[in-house]
Design a protein around this motif. Structure first.
Motif, PDB file in Angstrom:
ATOM      1  N   LEU A   1       0.795  -1.224   0.000  1.00  0.00           N
ATOM      2  CA  LEU A   1       0.000   0.000   0.000  1.00  0.00           C
ATOM      3  C   LEU A   1       0.828   1.275   0.000  1.00  0.00           C
ATOM      4  CD1 LEU A   1      -2.781  -0.993   2.520  1.00  0.00           C
ATOM      5  CD2 LEU A   1      -2.871  -1.020   0.036  1.00  0.00           C
ATOM      6  N   ALA A   2       2.130   1.177   0.133  1.00  0.00           N
ATOM      7  CA  ALA A   2       2.966   2.362   0.306  1.00  0.00           C
ATOM      8  C   ALA A   2       2.788   3.382  -0.813  1.00  0.00           C
ATOM      9  CB  ALA A   2       4.431   1.960   0.428  1.00  0.00           C
ATOM     10  N   TYR A   3       2.823   2.941  -2.054  1.00  0.00           N
ATOM     11  CA  TYR A   3       2.760   3.879  -3.178  1.00  0.00           C
ATOM     12  C   TYR A   3       1.652   3.547  -4.163  1.00  0.00           C
ATOM     13  CZ  TYR A   3       7.300   5.135  -1.321  1.00  0.00           C
ATOM     14  OH  TYR A   3       8.299   5.526  -0.483  1.00  0.00           O
ATOM     15  N   ALA A   4       0.804   2.596  -3.825  1.00  0.00           N
ATOM     16  CA  ALA A   4      -0.252   2.171  -4.745  1.00  0.00           C
ATOM     17  C   ALA A   4      -1.509   3.015  -4.578  1.00  0.00           C
ATOM     18  CB  ALA A   4      -0.590   0.704  -4.490  1.00  0.00           C
ATOM     19  N   GLU A   5      -2.250   3.127  -5.646  1.00  0.00           N
ATOM     20  CA  GLU A   5      -3.592   3.686  -5.592  1.00  0.00           C
ATOM     21  C   GLU A   5      -4.516   2.566  -5.120  1.00  0.00           C
ATOM     22  OE1 GLU A   5      -4.556   6.899  -6.343  1.00  0.00           O
ATOM     23  OE2 GLU A   5      -2.412   7.304  -6.482  1.00  0.00           O
ATOM     24  N   ILE A   6      -5.537   2.904  -4.340  1.00  0.00           N
ATOM     25  CA  ILE A   6      -6.433   1.899  -3.773  1.00  0.00           C
ATOM     26  C   ILE A   6      -7.858   2.173  -4.229  1.00  0.00           C
ATOM     27  CG2 ILE A   6      -7.265   0.818  -1.649  1.00  0.00           C
ATOM     28  CD1 ILE A   6      -4.796   2.067  -0.262  1.00  0.00           C
ATOM     29  N   VAL A   7      -8.537   1.104  -4.641  1.00  0.00           N
ATOM     30  CA  VAL A   7      -9.950   1.184  -5.012  1.00  0.00           C
ATOM     31  C   VAL A   7     -10.675   0.072  -4.256  1.00  0.00           C
ATOM     32  CG1 VAL A   7     -11.627   0.985  -6.889  1.00  0.00           C
ATOM     33  CG2 VAL A   7      -9.424   2.098  -7.314  1.00  0.00           C
ATOM     34  N   PHE A   8     -11.774   0.411  -3.596  1.00  0.00           N
ATOM     35  CA  PHE A   8     -12.577  -0.562  -2.843  1.00  0.00           C
ATOM     36  C   PHE A   8     -13.872  -0.863  -3.583  1.00  0.00           C
ATOM     37  CE2 PHE A   8     -10.003   1.375   0.442  1.00  0.00           C
ATOM     38  CZ  PHE A   8      -9.696   0.324   1.276  1.00  0.00           C
ATOM     39  N   PHE A   9     -14.306  -2.124  -3.508  1.00  0.00           N
ATOM     40  CA  PHE A   9     -15.629  -2.532  -3.975  1.00  0.00           C
ATOM     41  C   PHE A   9     -16.241  -3.387  -2.877  1.00  0.00           C
ATOM     42  CE2 PHE A   9     -13.572  -1.847  -8.099  1.00  0.00           C
ATOM     43  CZ  PHE A   9     -14.490  -0.994  -8.678  1.00  0.00           C
ATOM     44  N   ASP A  10     -17.428  -3.033  -2.435  1.00  0.00           N
ATOM     45  CA  ASP A  10     -18.097  -3.803  -1.405  1.00  0.00           C
ATOM     46  C   ASP A  10     -18.764  -5.009  -2.067  1.00  0.00           C
ATOM     47  OD1 ASP A  10     -18.970  -4.608   1.028  1.00  0.00           O
ATOM     48  OD2 ASP A  10     -20.490  -3.059   1.265  1.00  0.00           O
ATOM     49  N   ALA A  11     -17.935  -6.004  -2.373  1.00  0.00           N
ATOM     50  CA  ALA A  11     -18.400  -7.211  -3.053  1.00  0.00           C
ATOM     51  C   ALA A  11     -17.638  -8.403  -2.490  1.00  0.00           C
ATOM     52  CB  ALA A  11     -18.162  -7.100  -4.559  1.00  0.00           C
ATOM     53  N   ALA A  12     -18.219  -9.570  -2.632  1.00  0.00           N
ATOM     54  CA  ALA A  12     -17.597 -10.801  -2.144  1.00  0.00           C
ATOM     55  C   ALA A  12     -16.780 -11.458  -3.257  1.00  0.00           C
ATOM     56  CB  ALA A  12     -18.678 -11.759  -1.649  1.00  0.00           C
ATOM     57  N   TRP A  13     -15.891 -12.387  -2.874  1.00  0.00           N
ATOM     58  CA  TRP A  13     -15.035 -13.113  -3.806  1.00  0.00           C
ATOM     59  C   TRP A  13     -15.846 -13.748  -4.925  1.00  0.00           C
ATOM     60  CZ3 TRP A  13     -10.551 -14.058  -5.899  1.00  0.00           C
ATOM     61  CH2 TRP A  13     -10.212 -15.317  -6.382  1.00  0.00           C
ATOM     62  N   HIS A  14     -16.960 -14.399  -4.581  1.00  0.00           N
ATOM     63  CA  HIS A  14     -17.757 -15.087  -5.601  1.00  0.00           C
ATOM     64  C   HIS A  14     -18.519 -14.113  -6.496  1.00  0.00           C
ATOM     65  CE1 HIS A  14     -20.682 -14.597  -2.304  1.00  0.00           C
ATOM     66  NE2 HIS A  14     -21.587 -14.576  -3.263  1.00  0.00           N
ATOM     67  N   GLU A  15     -18.545 -12.822  -6.128  1.00  0.00           N
ATOM     68  CA  GLU A  15     -19.224 -11.813  -6.953  1.00  0.00           C
ATOM     69  C   GLU A  15     -18.273 -11.074  -7.889  1.00  0.00           C
ATOM     70  OE1 GLU A  15     -20.756  -9.438  -3.763  1.00  0.00           O
ATOM     71  OE2 GLU A  15     -22.665 -10.511  -3.724  1.00  0.00           O
ATOM     72  N   LEU A  16     -16.979 -11.372  -7.818  1.00  0.00           N
ATOM     73  CA  LEU A  16     -15.998 -10.686  -8.658  1.00  0.00           C
ATOM     74  C   LEU A  16     -16.361 -10.835 -10.127  1.00  0.00           C
ATOM     75  CD1 LEU A  16     -13.213  -9.271  -9.031  1.00  0.00           C
ATOM     76  CD2 LEU A  16     -12.211 -11.570  -9.096  1.00  0.00           C
ATOM     77  N   ASP A  17     -16.387  -9.704 -10.824  1.00  0.00           N
ATOM     78  CA  ASP A  17     -16.614  -9.766 -12.261  1.00  0.00           C
ATOM     79  C   ASP A  17     -15.746  -8.733 -12.972  1.00  0.00           C
ATOM     80  OD1 ASP A  17     -17.911  -7.269 -12.076  1.00  0.00           O
ATOM     81  OD2 ASP A  17     -19.893  -8.174 -11.988  1.00  0.00           O
ATOM     82  N   ALA A  18     -15.747  -8.791 -14.282  1.00  0.00           N
ATOM     83  CA  ALA A  18     -14.894  -7.909 -15.088  1.00  0.00           C
ATOM     84  C   ALA A  18     -15.207  -6.446 -14.833  1.00  0.00           C
ATOM     85  CB  ALA A  18     -15.060  -8.249 -16.565  1.00  0.00           C
ATOM     86  N   GLU A  19     -16.458  -6.127 -14.576  1.00  0.00           N
ATOM     87  CA  GLU A  19     -16.846  -4.730 -14.371  1.00  0.00           C
ATOM     88  C   GLU A  19     -16.125  -4.111 -13.175  1.00  0.00           C
ATOM     89  OE1 GLU A  19     -20.854  -1.987 -13.853  1.00  0.00           O
ATOM     90  OE2 GLU A  19     -21.045  -4.142 -14.146  1.00  0.00           O
ATOM     91  N   HIS A  20     -15.967  -4.871 -12.087  1.00  0.00           N
ATOM     92  CA  HIS A  20     -15.248  -4.354 -10.917  1.00  0.00           C
ATOM     93  C   HIS A  20     -13.838  -3.928 -11.306  1.00  0.00           C
ATOM     94  CE1 HIS A  20     -18.135  -6.990  -8.548  1.00  0.00           C
ATOM     95  NE2 HIS A  20     -18.356  -5.775  -8.083  1.00  0.00           N
ATOM     96  N   LEU A  21     -13.124  -4.819 -11.983  1.00  0.00           N
ATOM     97  CA  LEU A  21     -11.736  -4.532 -12.323  1.00  0.00           C
ATOM     98  C   LEU A  21     -11.626  -3.438 -13.378  1.00  0.00           C
ATOM     99  CD1 LEU A  21     -10.387  -8.176 -12.262  1.00  0.00           C
ATOM    100  CD2 LEU A  21     -10.096  -6.403 -10.539  1.00  0.00           C
ATOM    101  N   GLU A  22     -12.525  -3.432 -14.344  1.00  0.00           N
ATOM    102  CA  GLU A  22     -12.496  -2.382 -15.369  1.00  0.00           C
ATOM    103  C   GLU A  22     -12.762  -1.009 -14.759  1.00  0.00           C
ATOM    104  OE1 GLU A  22     -15.300  -3.787 -18.243  1.00  0.00           O
ATOM    105  OE2 GLU A  22     -13.923  -5.340 -18.970  1.00  0.00           O
ATOM    106  N   MET A  23     -13.714  -0.931 -13.818  1.00  0.00           N
ATOM    107  CA  MET A  23     -13.986   0.347 -13.151  1.00  0.00           C
ATOM    108  C   MET A  23     -12.776   0.796 -12.336  1.00  0.00           C
ATOM    109  SD  MET A  23     -18.072   0.277 -12.107  1.00  0.00           S
ATOM    110  CE  MET A  23     -17.771  -0.613 -10.629  1.00  0.00           C
ATOM    111  N   ALA A  24     -12.102  -0.144 -11.664  1.00  0.00           N
ATOM    112  CA  ALA A  24     -10.917   0.199 -10.876  1.00  0.00           C
ATOM    113  C   ALA A  24      -9.805   0.730 -11.772  1.00  0.00           C
ATOM    114  CB  ALA A  24     -10.441  -1.020 -10.092  1.00  0.00           C
TER     115      ALA A  24
END
Length: 199
Positions: free
Chosen positions: A160-183
């Protein structure tokens, strides 16, 4: 999707080791492909997946075995590396304790050298960073956390020292391409100052 700037490594912190252990090989292949495609869409060559909470040693061992036997992975110390879609390399690290990853990296970096040598040139920030992120050549630019933005996972310490952080209130089994594309789109719009402040 917005063009990204200087994105080479994406880290996804999602799910627990227990949830990972309950993920079938077909689901793992789908997630690995999804993560690799999303990383490539942002011009990243590397993606790392870490859990947000621990499980048992047996669960971690089963995950590694499944990723090697059924998903084309290769062991790299305690991690599994999979060459994903479009040439993106995906690293799966079952360690959910960022402090433990730092300890293990320090031990690998020190390489059993005498204390005087370790202090002078064996362990330094650059070498420690390389050991923590290996086999990726650099630290993540973007960290995507599936979970509440009010609780930082203990698996993320160094990253986390130099990274940008994006949160999504979603569970592992709900991960989809849209989450990562938005991030990745969000990352592309940010003005990275690496801890600096505007004057």
């Amino acid at each position: 999707m917005a063009a990204s700037s200087n994105l080479s490594h994406v880290l996804l912190c999602a799910g627990t080791v227990g949830e990972w252990a309950a993920t079938s090989s077909a689901q793992w292949r789908e997630r690995l492909s999804l993560v690799a495609r999303a990383a490539r869409s942002g011009d990243a060559d590397w993606a790392t997946i870490v859990p947000s909470a621990p499980g048992t040693v047996e669960q971690s061992d089963r995950i590694r075995e499944l990723l090697v036997a059924e998903c084309g992975g290769v062991r790299y110390a305690e991690r599994v590396v999979v060459l994903g879609d479009d040439g993106v390399t995906v690293i799966v690290d079952c360690c959910a304790d960022g402090r433990q990853r730092i300890v293990e990296a320090t031990l690998r970096t020190a390489g059993g050298e005498p204390a005087s040598r370790r202090a002078s040139d064996g362990v330094n920030e650059e070498r420690l960073s390389a050991a923590i992120c290996a086999p990726a050549p650099d630290e993540p630019d973007l960290v995507v956390v599936l979970g509440s933005p009010t609780k930082m996972p203990v698996s993320l310490v160094w990253e986390l020292a130099y990274a940008e952080i994006v949160f999504f209130d979603a569970a592992w089994h709900e991960l989809d391409a849209e989450h990562l594309e938005m991030a990745i789109d969000d990352f592309a719009r940010r003005d990275r100052r690496f801890g600096g402040v505007d004057s």
